[in-house]
Design an enzyme around this catalytic site. Structure first.
Site, PDB file in Angstrom:
ATOM      1  CE  LYS A  39      -9.787  -5.483  -4.069  1.00 34.09           C
ATOM      2  NZ  LYS A  39      -9.270  -4.887  -2.848  1.00 34.09           N
TER       3      LYS A  39
ATOM      4  CD  GLU B 271     -10.664  -0.466 -12.587  1.00 39.93           C
ATOM      5  OE1 GLU B 271     -11.092  -0.583 -11.438  1.00 39.93           O
ATOM      6  OE2 GLU B 271      -9.463  -0.263 -12.858  1.00 39.93           O
TER       7      GLU B 271
ATOM      8  NE  ARG C 252      -3.378  -5.767   2.041  1.00 45.32           N
ATOM      9  CZ  ARG C 252      -2.522  -5.214   1.184  1.00 45.32           C
ATOM     10  NH1 ARG C 252      -1.486  -4.540   1.639  1.00 45.32           N
ATOM     11  NH2 ARG C 252      -2.686  -5.320  -0.116  1.00 45.32           N
TER      12      ARG C 252
END
Lengths: 506, 167, 506, 167
Positions: C122, C206, C298
């Site tokens: 990430k 974050e 995916r």
């Protein structure tokens, strides 16, 4: 009038089986309370289970329940329903019933009694259509009353001819006659079937079209002067004049004929001031000439294929029209996308001359999941399919971006569909859907008759596996002390029988 | 454990033996099959033979098995003395016609003792709103026919038989 | 290369539950033989029953079966499968598994290992995206390793902040922290969850966006240089960072933002040379500024809503792309029609803090029929939902011409959906779908948390009827000599237990 | 036939009487309901009360009924001496916490005998890949807590109790 907001708060559905269930679902989505009626044979039917209210209206025999106008009206009054949806069959095309509704202040969800009456009399409707400039098939305009006329008219038209019940539909009272010497016996059979099915023995005669396609146009007409068509349905896959597979668009039509048929269908509807949903049926010959056959003044069994490609819910549209709302869309807004196919799953044994196969559904697995699969069901696992009604169990519909994709989806869906306890037409559909002529879209109304002449390759593929299964089952039974009575799901239904007997006995 | 089954007029010998875990060894004729068996309920199970999956629904009624393998139907009979008798009877040239559905006789087209061709209509039976012609399964003489128009018949009821005197 | 004709003849699906079933169905429609794998806990699972071939790959515990790379590869080799579809979860985003497939000559149906690896990390992916000009949320670019950094970074960003697992997804290892004093305990919990879920305890931090929307863009990229986007999915209805309801189009976005996000998503995919299906997730603030969140390399759980409005089968597209075929459509051919909503039906008890509720499904009735209903199921009546896996039972999806129609269909479908034996989130969805804020499309990611604070009106409506039912049942039992053992469907499963014990004992 | 049921802490008296055909008369408290009942199988039936349709699934486990009416769930207890005892226990201020799912204890956050606030986390249980905090149902003292991290628990297993000494 706005097309948003309330239509009705309660609708009574004077029908049973999958179509009653279909209408109940539309009502629920519109916030309308659905009221069911049921016969003694349908006490535990799916349409009763899914309804909000339900009233028993009589015995199993249709004339004593679903065809009993007084009983239906009484249930509607008792429930406080404001409108009646008739589905198809039973009272759906009975103009006396419509008049009665009109008299009782109940909204009939369908056309007015006058338009229905005109279109219902097949010979009369042919005359009106001819006058309005709609092409019709050569034949008699009045029912045949004298046997002498039968022969003379048939000879004049030239064989083959078709005998058709004046009040008919669904292939009942319909006979194709190829030779003069079959004429009389066919006429008698047609009259007798017409009598027992529609309470009206009148039969008329028509020129038989060679290599014909049976293609119909769906129309919708509101009370504000708007009449639109929603494309065609190809219904040429028929067995004994009974549709078994329908699809849209037709693999046979071209864009120009399609457009022309749509325009003519709207004209036909307007000629009788038609309101609500209706279907104009045409026979199309091998050169794409089309002739008006009849107008069905109700929802068709095969309406879902049109819904799948247009995205328009026809039952909701019917209800909105009946409530006086204008159509939500004009002709230009109706855009078909992709391809849809319907298989009618019947309780019939395809290995035994399609004999009806009523009885208990011991196991049922329906196809589900993935894109473009729809199963309009009328039954459930554990339900006993009564012997008193049409053997339609459910309709399986698939959609695909292309015709090929829709066919592949149908094959997949059929492979997942398992009904155990009664026979169904599922294996028959597997044959149709994998037939090269069907897959290439190369067929007409003779398809099934030709198919039935083809030799069936006897399936011995999984025979050894079936034998193993029987061996394992017997082994397990003998070792674990299980016996059939306590061991199978079926035993629940046996116990249920005991309870019922008990309940009734007390 | 040994069994003898028949399908149509063919006979099959089976041996079933329990193996380790869910394993089972079945011998059909001379072929051996190793399978694993997982029951869902007593009349539904999954058989796995070397990876190949068979979804089984099976119901036993007396000595008759109705088997559904991945949606395909098979009718299997367990062999008994009684059934051997039945086979003998078949060979004598008598074919019995039963109805698979309950219904009402609309018309009787021939009389007992009449000679009929294969496929010739013998009765008209109405069920589920459709009229169905019941046809002769072989050429021969119609026997054991005692139904009249208006009679109701139950599912699996005997309708008539046709005896082929050639055999 | 033509996009018609063969792709693969056999595909192994290294997954379970509804997604394995979904992929099996796509394979069957394409004429590809689906090969299933299953753990000891899934011997009778639906994906096994519907497959053509199936191999047991180990014990119930995921690391010993569905996460066991060697066992999956061995099954693929044994079956002769040419390709592996990983579904979502388990091995779907494991780039080592992808490398292994590449090495073994098996086609992995998904992106290459390099793109997956980049996007899977990430913090790494955020750096790449920032470089490519894709807007990202302020925060750390590397996982937090020292607890001192944790505090200093969080204070610099300003509370609230989000802690996220570097290898995460599906809300696991995700924690919102509002105050400095909660920071350490939240960090520990997040690390521990990350460790147990992804075998990787790294967590990053974050800036938390206020009144955020979670909106994602579906993309497809083939091996011929074509990358397209298929519109967005609004995924803001989340509980504990787990999506529960998704819809498309988003009621919040405008046409311009939608277009801009689509373009950026394509740019993001191209920046890593992405192939196959992928989803670019964005957080969108109340002023419609959007920030890259992560890319899921995916198929998403919620992919069906996109399929319902575009008519494009994403699983089939994945398979075609993996087989080297060019996309069947360009950006201009992708036209969304109508509106679609998905509810994730979980085996969780909404009346008891959403505790997982594994166990036997004694009765199950799924909604069916009518236009625009889809149920992607992973279970069946009689199946025992194992305690070892994610509790997702099935996904219920509805389509409508308008958002209102899609909502009404969902309400109807939920009213028909009955699961008995285990608890499900169906009652919870009934609450959401009838909530005024949801119906008006007026919600963000705080919706569920706010909903949970609302007082639930205790349902006493049908209590008297329930009491009557209990009375009738007791009465019937006592009179007919029925006892629970022989009388209920459940008894079959008890008998099954006896058989199993017997089979295992012999 | 007379019954006594309880739902939560309320008690209800019922009379059930068979009428003609499928009819049944049920008295709940002082209200009388005429219904028809049609069984689908022993644990599924349709009740029709003056036209209103109720689709019923019902399962009995000891003296507990789990009833589903048109998709809505109700838990009903048949009154017995034992249950009256249970109610008494509830009133004493002890609330037991059980797990509805099998799982594994990840963390134990308090010790036996600790005083907790209502809603305070006591345990962390992992099941189906999610970690769930199990909270105190009322303020009071934690008792009967003997689990340790790593322990596995079955569905319906006792976890701990909280005794409110105020009552």
């Amino acid at each position: 009038m706005d097309n948003k907001g309330k239509t009705f708060s309660k609708i009574l559905i004077s029908n049973r089986g999958e179509i009653a269930v279909r209408i109940i679902r539309a009502c629920r989505e519109m916030g309308i309370k659905p009221v069911a009626v049921f016969s003694e044979a349908d006490r535990t039917a799916l349409h009763v289970r899914l309804s909000e209210e339900a009233y028993c209206i009589g015995k199993a025999k249709p004339v004593e329940s679903y065809l009993n106008v007084d009983a239906v009206i009484e249930a509607a009054k008792k429930s406080g329903a404001e409108a009646i949806h008739p589905g198809y069959g039973f009272l759906a095309e009975n103009s006396d019933f419509v008049s009665r509704c009109e008299k009782e202040g109940l909204v009939f969800i369908g056309p007015g009694s006058k338009a229905m009456d005109l279109m219902g009399r097949k010979t009369k409707s042919r005359a009106i259509m001819a006058e309005a400039g709609v092409p019709i098939i050569p034949g008699t305009v009045e029912p045949i009353t004298r046997k002498e006329d039968l022969v003379s008219v048939a000879v004049k038209l030239g064989f083959p001819v078709l005998l058709k019940a004046s009040s008919g539909g669904g292939g009942k009272g319909l006979r194709r006659v190829d030779h003069k010497n079959e004429l009389l016996s066919a006429f008698n059979l047609a009259c007798s079937e017409a009598e027992s099915s529609f309470d009206d023995a009148s039969v008329y005669i028509e020129k038989y079209i060679e290599e014909p396609h049976h293609i119909e146009i769906q129309i919708l007409a509101d009370h504000h002067g708007n009449t639109v068509y929603l494309g065609e349905r190809e219904c040429s896959i028929q067995r004994r004049y009974q549709k078994v597979v329908e699809e849209t668009p037709s693999p046979f039509l071209d864009e120009e004929t399609r457009f022309h048929m749509g325009e003519i269908a709207v004209k036909a509807a307007q000629a009788v001031n038609y309101r609500n949903a209706g279907t104009v049926e045409f026979v199309v010959d091998k050169d794409k000439h089309f002739y008006f056959l009849e107008m069905n003044t109700r929802l068709q069994v095969e309406h879902p294929v049109t819904e799948m490609v247009t995205g328009i819910d026809l039952v909701k549209s019917q209800i909105e029209i009946a409530a006086g709302k204008p159509l939500r869309f004009g002709q230009k807004d109706i855009q078909a996308k992709g391809h849809a196919i319907e298989c009618r799953i019947y309780a019939e044994d395809p290995d035994n001359q399609f004999m009806p196969s009523p009885g208990k559904i011991i196991h049922m697995r329906t196809p589900s999941g993935g894109l473009g699969i729809r199963n309009d069901n009328g039954v459930y696992e554990g339900f006993t399919v009564p012997m008193d009604y049409d053997p339609l169990l459910s309709k399986l519909i698939t959609w695909g971006n292309t015709r090929t994709e829709a066919i592949q989806r149908m094959q997949r869906a059929l492979s997942e569909y398992q009904v155990y306890g009664i026979k169904t037409t599922i294996p028959f559909f597997k044959r149709i859907l994998s037939h090269p002529d069907f897959c290439q879209g190369n067929y007409n109304t003779h398809f099934i008759a030709d198919l039935e002449k083809e030799k069936i390759k006897k399936e011995r593929d999984d025979l050894e596996v079936a034998l193993m299964a029987a061996g394992i089952r017997t082994y397990q039974e003998s070792r674990s002390g299980l016996n059939r009575r306590s061991g199978t799901k079926d035993s629940n239904w046996k116990i249920q029988g005991r309870i019922k007997n008990f309940m009734n006995r007390l | 454990m040994d069994f003898s089954f028949s399908v149509g007029d063919r006979e099959y010998k089976l041996k079933v033996k329990k193996m380790e875990g869910n394993g089972i060894l079945v011998t059909v004729g001379k072929k051996k099959f190793h399978a694993t068996v997982d029951f869902i309920c007593p009349d539904e199970f999954i058989m796995n033979i070397n990876g190949r999956v068979y979804d089984v629904i099976i119901n036993a009624e007396n000595h008759s098995y109705s088997v559904c393998i991945n949606g395909k139907f098979f009718e299997i009979e367990k062999k008994t003395a009684l059934q051997l008798l039945g086979t003998a009877e078949e060979k004598s040239g008598r074919k019995e016609v039963k109805t698979s559905m309950p219904g009402r006789i609309v018309e009787v087209l021939v009389e007992e003792g009449d000679r009929v061709k294969k496929g010739q209509p013998v009765l008209v039976l109405e069920a589920m709103k459709m009229q169905n012609e019941i046809k002769a399964p072989q050429p021969g003489k119609v026997t054991e026919l005692s139904l009249n128009p208006g009679d109701s018949v139950e599912a699996n009821a005997h309708l008539f038989a046709v005896v082929n005197e050639m055999t």
